[in-house]
Design a protein around this motif. Structure first.
Motif, mmCIF file in Angstrom:
data_model
loop_
_atom_site.group_PDB
_atom_site.id
_atom_site.type_symbol
_atom_site.label_atom_id
_atom_site.label_comp_id
_atom_site.label_asym_id
_atom_site.label_seq_id
_atom_site.Cartn_x
_atom_site.Cartn_y
_atom_site.Cartn_z
ATOM 1 N N ASN A 1 0.826 -1.198 0.000
ATOM 2 C CA ASN A 1 0.000 0.000 0.000
ATOM 3 C C ASN A 1 0.873 1.265 0.000
ATOM 4 O OD1 ASN A 1 -2.366 1.491 0.018
ATOM 5 N ND2 ASN A 1 -2.531 1.482 2.251
ATOM 6 N N LYS A 2 0.240 2.379 -0.332
ATOM 7 C CA LYS A 2 0.921 3.680 -0.411
ATOM 8 C C LYS A 2 2.025 3.653 -1.470
ATOM 9 C CE LYS A 2 -0.107 4.440 4.495
ATOM 10 N NZ LYS A 2 0.366 4.891 5.812
ATOM 11 N N ALA B 1 -4.620 2.434 -1.641
ATOM 12 C CA ALA B 1 -5.942 2.219 -1.064
ATOM 13 C C ALA B 1 -6.747 3.507 -1.002
ATOM 14 C CB ALA B 1 -5.811 1.611 0.328
ATOM 15 N N GLN B 2 -6.081 4.616 -0.731
ATOM 16 C CA GLN B 2 -6.764 5.906 -0.599
ATOM 17 C C GLN B 2 -7.500 6.272 -1.879
ATOM 18 O OE1 GLN B 2 -6.473 7.535 2.499
ATOM 19 N NE2 GLN B 2 -8.180 8.774 1.766
ATOM 20 N N GLY C 1 -2.993 1.170 6.416
ATOM 21 C CA GLY C 1 -4.093 1.384 5.485
ATOM 22 C C GLY C 1 -5.103 0.257 5.396
ATOM 23 N N SER D 1 -7.959 -0.311 7.122
ATOM 24 C CA SER D 1 -9.342 0.151 7.118
ATOM 25 C C SER D 1 -9.666 0.905 5.832
ATOM 26 C CB SER D 1 -9.602 1.040 8.338
ATOM 27 O OG SER D 1 -9.463 0.292 9.537
ATOM 28 N N THR D 2 -8.716 1.649 5.305
ATOM 29 C CA THR D 2 -8.922 2.346 4.035
ATOM 30 C C THR D 2 -9.132 1.338 2.912
ATOM 31 O OG1 THR D 2 -7.523 4.176 4.791
ATOM 32 C CG2 THR D 2 -7.959 4.040 2.427
ATOM 33 N N ASN E 1 -12.701 0.074 3.113
ATOM 34 C CA ASN E 1 -13.669 1.067 2.646
ATOM 35 C C ASN E 1 -13.661 1.201 1.129
ATOM 36 O OD1 ASN E 1 -14.480 1.601 5.272
ATOM 37 N ND2 ASN E 1 -13.027 3.286 5.542
ATOM 38 N N ARG E 2 -12.502 1.029 0.522
ATOM 39 C CA ARG E 2 -12.420 1.111 -0.936
ATOM 40 C C ARG E 2 -13.045 -0.117 -1.589
ATOM 41 N NH1 ARG E 2 -12.328 6.015 -3.032
ATOM 42 N NH2 ARG E 2 -10.932 7.343 -1.828
ATOM 43 N N ASN F 1 -17.699 4.161 3.742
ATOM 44 C CA ASN F 1 -16.942 4.139 4.983
ATOM 45 C C ASN F 1 -17.621 3.254 6.028
ATOM 46 O OD1 ASN F 1 -15.024 5.920 3.975
ATOM 47 N ND2 ASN F 1 -16.205 7.704 4.610
ATOM 48 N N THR G 1 -11.230 4.868 10.035
ATOM 49 C CA THR G 1 -9.876 5.118 9.556
ATOM 50 C C THR G 1 -9.301 6.332 10.256
ATOM 51 O OG1 THR G 1 -10.563 6.596 7.768
ATOM 52 C CG2 THR G 1 -10.481 4.248 7.260
ATOM 53 N N ASN H 1 -5.286 8.770 10.065
ATOM 54 C CA ASN H 1 -3.881 8.814 9.680
ATOM 55 C C ASN H 1 -3.001 8.797 10.921
ATOM 56 O OD1 ASN H 1 -1.615 8.960 8.094
ATOM 57 N ND2 ASN H 1 -1.691 11.175 7.909
#
Length: 289
Positions: A59-60, A88-89, A133, A135-136, A139-140, A145, A149, A151
């Motif tokens: 991720n990221k 993921a965001q 990430g 939980s993100t 949600n995706r 949601n 989540t 940060n």
């Protein structure tokens, strides 16, 4: 810098719960931070997961060195571990995760069909260190949601089953760190990328570490963000911290400057970077599986 450790009680409980619930899932989604693909892999997870199918999800990946993301995917694949880079965001890479899960589980689901069992959703477990990430990701998958989540590490405190869609049921788990980092460098990387609560850190030390790593490996990022000349780039990390503090109007408030620098490094304001170095030996020889 003092040795960094963070192992709250809920993580020890989560470790026990992961072991108990593994028999209920078909596959494990192991989330790692694409900027530190090895340092963000919890070494106790290999022992917990055993032979259960898994996908390492980087991720990221939009914050990591783009060329190295692909090299890390190839590295994991070479070790027989499926790896998929995602953001993921933004929901990038989610379809690839599902298609890879279906591929890995096809033999199992084919056997179930041959036995006359009705088709069902894939049951997956989401595992990873804090603030990676998870939980993100959930949600995706579900496009709304349903998982809390934030940060910051430690948002998810308990396991929860979530029906994401007709194809996937996912067990979300709290982020799990490990009781002791054998390599102090690992603690620094986790701190810089946001896996450890800032309240237990010496932020000046973390900022200096970030500056040092960027000076060595990504000087052009540092120069572009803080308008540094070649001569200024050659300053020591403490001297650079003081210079950046002055230019940003913090005067001698180096703590505020350190906090700002850490924030900007974590959130891609200082460009893309990867802190982990590709090993020259296979995972099986470095204590991983």
């Amino acid at each position: 810098m003092t040795t960094i450790q963070w192992f709250p009680g809920h993580m020890a409980k989560a470790r026990r719960q992961v072991t108990e619930k593994l028999t209920l899932v078909d596959i494990v989604f192991e989330l790692v931070d694409a900027r530190i693909p090895l340092s963000s892999r919890n070494p106790i997870l290999d022992e917990l997961i055993g032979e259960k199918p898994r996908i390492v999800i980087l991720n990221k990946s939009d914050l990591a060195d783009a060329a190295l993301v692909q090299k890390w995917v190839a590295y994991f694949n070479k070790q027989g571990i499926s790896a998929v880079p995602i953001v993921a965001q933004e929901g990038i890479g989610m379809k690839k995760v599902m298609s890879e899960a279906k591929r890995l589980l096809k033999p199992k689901f084919d056997r179930m069909a041959a036995q006359g069992r009705k088709p069902r959703a894939i049951r997956a477990m989401s595992i990873g260190i804090p603030n990676v990430g998870k939980s993100t990701l959930i949600n995706r998958f579900v496009k709304k949601n349903i998982a809390k989540t934030g940060n910051r590490p430690g948002v998810t405190k308990a396991q929860q089953w979530l029906r994401l869609n007709k194809e996937l049921d996912l067990l979300d788990t709290p982020g799990i760190l490990w009781p002791k980092f054998e390599d102090p460098e690992t603690g620094k990387k986790l701190a810089l990328t946001g896996a450890i609560k800032d309240t237990i850190l010496q932020l000046d030390d973390i900022a200096l570490y970030g500056i040092e790593r960027l000076q060595k490996n990504y000087p052009e990022n540092l120069a572009a963000r803080y308008n540094l000349s070649a001569a200024e780039l050659a300053l020591t990390p403490p001297e650079l911290l003081m210079l950046i503090s002055e230019r940003r109007g913090f005067r001698e408030d180096y703590s505020r400057a350190a906090e700002m620098i850490i924030y900007e490094i974590r959130n891609g304001k200082v460009g893309r970077y990867t802190l982990d170095t590709l090993p020259s030996t296979p995972l099986s020889e470095t204590g991983e599986k």
